[in-house]
Design an enzyme around this catalytic site. Sequence first.
Site, mmCIF file in Angstrom:
data_model
loop_
_atom_site.group_PDB
_atom_site.id
_atom_site.type_symbol
_atom_site.label_atom_id
_atom_site.label_comp_id
_atom_site.label_asym_id
_atom_site.label_seq_id
_atom_site.Cartn_x
_atom_site.Cartn_y
_atom_site.Cartn_z
ATOM 1 C CG ASP A 18 15.864 52.051 -4.901
ATOM 2 O OD1 ASP A 18 15.335 52.015 -5.933
ATOM 3 O OD2 ASP A 18 16.728 50.722 -4.878
ATOM 4 C CG ASP A 130 9.728 36.068 2.485
ATOM 5 O OD1 ASP A 130 10.002 36.899 3.660
ATOM 6 O OD2 ASP A 130 9.615 34.803 2.718
ATOM 7 C CG ASN A 131 6.339 38.215 -2.340
ATOM 8 O OD1 ASN A 131 7.180 37.526 -2.911
ATOM 9 N ND2 ASN A 131 5.229 37.659 -2.154
ATOM 10 C CD GLN A 286 16.648 28.818 -1.440
ATOM 11 O OE1 GLN A 286 16.067 29.680 -1.963
ATOM 12 N NE2 GLN A 286 17.805 28.536 -1.948
ATOM 13 C CG ASP A 297 21.623 46.041 -9.787
ATOM 14 O OD1 ASP A 297 21.627 45.547 -11.059
ATOM 15 O OD2 ASP A 297 20.447 46.815 -9.429
#
Length: 342
Positions: A18, A130-131, A286, A297
């Site tokens: 990653d 946040d994406n 949140q 995972d």
Amino acid sequence: MTTLCENILFGMGNPLLDISAVVDKDFLDKFGLKPNDQILAEDKHKALFAEIVKRNKVEYHAGGSTQNSVKIAQWMIQKPHKVATFFGCIGTDRFGEILKKKAEEAHVDARYYEQNEEPTGTCAACITGDNRSLVANLAAANCYKKEKHLDLDSNWELVEKAKVYYIAGFFLTVSPESILKVAKHASDNNKIFCMNLSAPFISQFFKEPLMKVMPYVDILFGNETEAATFAKEQGFETDDIAEIARKTQNLPKENTRRQRVVVFTQGKDDTVATVVTMFPVVDIDQNDIVDTNGAGDAFVGGFLSALVQEQPLEECIRAGHYAANVIIKRVGCTFPEKPNFH
């Protein structure tokens, strides 16, 4: 409590490095990406990987669904090291070296099949606010060869040492014959074989290999979207998640000494497990959620850490919820030095 020894947990899957970096909207637009999405890389994304690496703050993490889960299980267990074995294919390149180093740091016994035809698989995580937009280039991960790795005596001995096996559905696109060999071994020896539906496209386009393995599956994981797609493909004619879990549990099974357990997570809603029970997840503000990528995972990793210690189902799920709760407060599938789980 069982005494934990090395290689008691076995995982096999697609090892990906990653590569995460904060990017801007222009970067997403340039490569035609949506802010919150997961796709497989196409030709037009080739330059993206080179470009993201040039950014000033790039983080590298050992990734890929199954590798993430066994890494989390090892983290939850802490000692002994190398409780988890991991098989998958990488390239003989710099990213492959980073992957080996990261697996070692996570104390996972990674035995990669190394080849030089394809580069190590990568997953670019393009973060905006946040994406995160994920672009996976499987490359070497696609090149796993059963006869060149799994069938070797020294590797098969590690499979035989394990008592719990976990393979994400993603690996069905790479080597279904490897999955079947491991699944049959588990079934014949009354060990526990776990699998994950992984993504809706697996139930849709890899239905045949999935259903060949299903009779050997003792524990099946999935989320609500994957469960709904699976039910549709199987003609279950229901969208009630508890009913889908029940019908999935009752599919034909080879090893009748173990009843199949089905565990479906639903994000912040209760986790459904058969014998049908609802397990509430850990409450979280949140605003504390940084990144939900890897939460599934992590849930599996936490679950497996309790499973290899022969804990009851509710303990396994509690450990899964704890691990997922830790991961979503951090970028990527990363964790603090030690778990705070009692």
